[in-house]
Design a protein around this motif. Structure first.
Motif, short mmCIF file in Angstrom:
data_model
loop_
_atom_site.label_atom_id
_atom_site.label_comp_id
_atom_site.label_asym_id
_atom_site.label_seq_id
_atom_site.Cartn_x
_atom_site.Cartn_y
_atom_site.Cartn_z
N ALA A 174 -7.83 3.57 -17.47
CA ALA A 174 -7.24 4.85 -17.06
C ALA A 174 -5.73 4.76 -17.29
N LEU A 175 -5.16 5.83 -17.84
CA LEU A 175 -3.76 5.82 -18.26
C LEU A 175 -3.05 7.07 -17.75
N ALA A 176 -1.80 6.90 -17.34
CA ALA A 176 -1.01 8.04 -16.87
C ALA A 176 0.47 7.75 -17.08
N GLN A 177 1.27 8.81 -17.01
CA GLN A 177 2.71 8.67 -17.25
C GLN A 177 3.47 9.64 -16.36
N GLU A 307 2.23 11.54 14.07
CA GLU A 307 1.16 11.95 13.14
C GLU A 307 1.48 11.41 11.75
N LEU A 308 0.59 10.63 11.19
CA LEU A 308 0.73 10.16 9.81
C LEU A 308 0.09 11.16 8.85
N PHE A 309 0.75 11.43 7.73
CA PHE A 309 0.21 12.34 6.72
C PHE A 309 0.78 11.98 5.35
N ASP A 310 0.27 12.65 4.31
CA ASP A 310 0.74 12.42 2.93
C ASP A 310 0.87 10.93 2.63
N ARG A 311 -0.24 10.21 2.67
CA ARG A 311 -0.24 8.77 2.46
C ARG A 311 -0.60 8.45 1.01
N PHE A 312 0.23 7.62 0.37
CA PHE A 312 0.06 7.29 -1.04
C PHE A 312 -0.23 5.81 -1.20
N PRO A 313 -1.11 5.46 -2.15
CA PRO A 313 -1.41 4.05 -2.38
C PRO A 313 -0.31 3.39 -3.22
N LEU A 314 -0.30 2.08 -3.22
CA LEU A 314 0.54 1.33 -4.14
C LEU A 314 0.03 1.52 -5.56
N THR A 315 0.94 1.72 -6.52
CA THR A 315 0.55 1.75 -7.93
C THR A 315 0.85 0.37 -8.51
N ASP A 316 -0.21 -0.35 -8.83
CA ASP A 316 -0.11 -1.76 -9.23
C ASP A 316 -0.73 -1.92 -10.61
N ASN A 317 0.10 -1.86 -11.63
CA ASN A 317 -0.38 -1.86 -13.02
C ASN A 317 -1.07 -3.17 -13.39
N PHE A 349 -2.23 8.61 -8.33
CA PHE A 349 -3.07 8.40 -9.52
C PHE A 349 -4.01 7.22 -9.35
N SER A 350 -3.51 6.11 -8.78
CA SER A 350 -4.31 4.88 -8.74
C SER A 350 -5.58 5.04 -7.91
N ASP A 351 -5.66 6.06 -7.06
CA ASP A 351 -6.90 6.29 -6.32
C ASP A 351 -8.08 6.54 -7.26
N ILE A 352 -7.82 7.11 -8.44
CA ILE A 352 -8.89 7.42 -9.38
C ILE A 352 -9.44 6.14 -10.03
N PRO A 353 -8.62 5.34 -10.73
CA PRO A 353 -9.18 4.12 -11.31
C PRO A 353 -9.69 3.13 -10.27
N THR A 354 -9.07 3.11 -9.10
CA THR A 354 -9.56 2.21 -8.04
C THR A 354 -10.97 2.60 -7.63
N ALA A 355 -11.20 3.90 -7.46
CA ALA A 355 -12.54 4.37 -7.08
C ALA A 355 -13.55 4.13 -8.19
N LEU A 356 -13.11 4.24 -9.44
CA LEU A 356 -14.01 4.03 -10.58
C LEU A 356 -14.17 2.56 -10.92
N GLY A 357 -13.33 1.72 -10.35
CA GLY A 357 -13.41 0.29 -10.60
C GLY A 357 -12.93 -0.13 -11.97
N VAL A 358 -11.86 0.52 -12.46
CA VAL A 358 -11.37 0.21 -13.80
C VAL A 358 -9.88 -0.11 -13.76
N PRO A 359 -9.38 -0.89 -14.72
CA PRO A 359 -7.94 -1.20 -14.77
C PRO A 359 -7.13 0.02 -15.21
#
Length: 419
Positions: A174-177, A307-317, A349-359
């Motif tokens: 998965a690729l993004a910019q 209240e916690l909201f708008d939580r983003f994952p680490l993007t780890d290439n 973005f990383s939520d998508i490849p993480t869920a799909l199990g791909v680099p």
């Protein structure tokens, strides 16, 4: 001719409508979860290029699938949403749009593409068209994914939860910019942690209201909020090791309605950016400790609310994926390709490849006019003179930004599809 040069030979044909699409989307921005018009535009483009199109994925998400024989499956992603910012670029295609705030409170807010998602849309639409026209030069499957609600951190998860994995073949990569406030025409890659994790927090502190002339009868939440903001500045400077990285920003304070009325509450909104789990846990704990202590010192009648909201994952290439893309960029862009440092901004973005199990890998494209950027750099005033993402004055120069972003997506995809 190589596969890359053959596919990109069509850029002269796509450039005019890409530029028009960019200006159109910039002129008509849509907030998170409201990207109906933008989604319709890209769905029409994908359908016209021969993609199998899935709409309303996770709300307003659009996914196009182009199957072209045996080979790898590559997912390319762009985000579509805008921000509640009043545009101050002065461009002839500047946004005049207002709309209901994405947080659901019904307030009418100005809307602007202040983070280059309009450019991301145009670049991916163009890359998809070029790859569709050049299928004789590659083999495999291309997935073009246009994601809603990146700015609120839940758009990627929404698409995953809506069954994305059942709609597309599992990609190999998965690729993004992202277009950033760098020199236009340049691209930068970085292996490992490249974008921080982020957590937003809404804090409500409770005072006791009174007439402004009678402060002795009040517990003033405005003064309390001010003390909290000042004390929070010590969290990073005194509780995070110098070898670690964290950013804590209080972006909003709301209290009161009139100059001579002491209100009974104040609400603060803050954002924390971190690069490791231990710091991500420690900073919010410190924030809560400080807020509770300041409330106690002020004699608040009620405990504060968090209240916690708008939580983003680490993007780890992924290192191997990044190395492959970086090599392809160096072959095509030459000196315009190079390393990029990690950024304290955040992405979902990383939520998508993480869920799909791909680099995956995520890179940066410069969007500031070269002369403007070079002059600022020579004067040592880049931070002062170059508008950054989320600024009301941020507007990437149309070219070479769109060409570079389109080329980068094609080059990266063909690093797998043309292999």
């Amino acid at each position: 001719m190589t596969a890359v040069s053959s596919v990109l030979a069509g850029l002269e044909r796509t450039r005019p409508w890409q530029e028009e699409l960019y200006r159109d989307v910039h002129r008509h921005p849509e907030l998170s979860h409201q990207e109906t018009r933008t989604a319709g535009l890209v769905a029409g483009r994908l359908r016209g290029a021969g993609f199998e199109v899935h709409e309303q994925v996770g709300g307003t998400g659009v996914v196009g699938v182009l199957r072209n024989g045996d080979g790898a499956t590559v997912l390319l992603r762009a985000d579509m949403d805008a921000l509640p910012v009043r545009e101050a670029t002065g461009l002839p295609y500047a946004s005049q749009v207002t709309g209901p705030d994405a947080d659901g409170d019904g307030d009418e807010v100005p809307v602007m593409h202040a983070c280059a998602h309009d450019a991301h849309v145009a670049c991916l639409a163009g890359a998809a068209q070029l790859l569709a026209e050049g299928t004789q030069h590659w083999s495999g499957t291309l997935v073009a994914l246009f994601q809603p609600a990146e700015e609120t951190g839940d758009g990627a998860r929404g698409m995953v939860d809506a069954g994305l994995a059942d709609l597309v073949p599992t990609p190999q990569v998965a690729l993004a910019q992202h277009v950033v406030a760098g020199r236009a025409g340049q691209v930068g890659t970085h292996a490992g942690a490249v974008l921080s994790a982020a957590d937003s927090m809404r804090i409500t502190v409770h005072g006791r209201g009174a007439h402004g002339s009678m402060p002795q009868a009040a517990v003033d939440p405005v003064v309390l909020a001010a003390m909290i903001v000042v004390r929070l500045q010590t969290v990073v400077s005194r509780e995070v090791a110098p070898t670690e990285t964290a950013v804590l920003t209080v972006g909003s304070i709301q209290a009161g309605t009139k100059s001579n009325v002491i209100p009974d509450r104040a609400t603060l909104q803050l954002n924390v950016c971190t690069f490791d789990d231990a710091t991500r846990r420690r900073v919010p704990d410190a924030v809560e400790r400080i807020v509770r202590a300041e409330c106690q010192a002020s004699g608040c009648p009620r405990e504060p609310a968090f209240e916690l909201f708008d939580r983003f994952p680490l993007t780890d290439n992924d290192a191997g994926t990044t190395e492959r893309v970086a090599a392809a960029f160096e072959d095509f862009f030459g000196e315009r390709a190079g390393p990029a440092g990690r950024q304290s901004a955040s992405e979902d973005f990383s939520d998508i490849p993480t869920a799909l199990g791909v680099p995956y890998t995520y890179w940066f494209v410069g969007g500031i006019d070269a002369e403007v950027y070079d002059a600022a750099e020579a004067a040592g005033r880049v931070a002062q003179d170059v508008p950054v993402n989320h600024s009301a004055a941020f507007a990437p120069v149309v070219q070479p930004t769109l060409d570079t972003g389109t080329q980068a997506l094609v080059v990266a995809a063909l690093a797998w599809l043309a292999a």
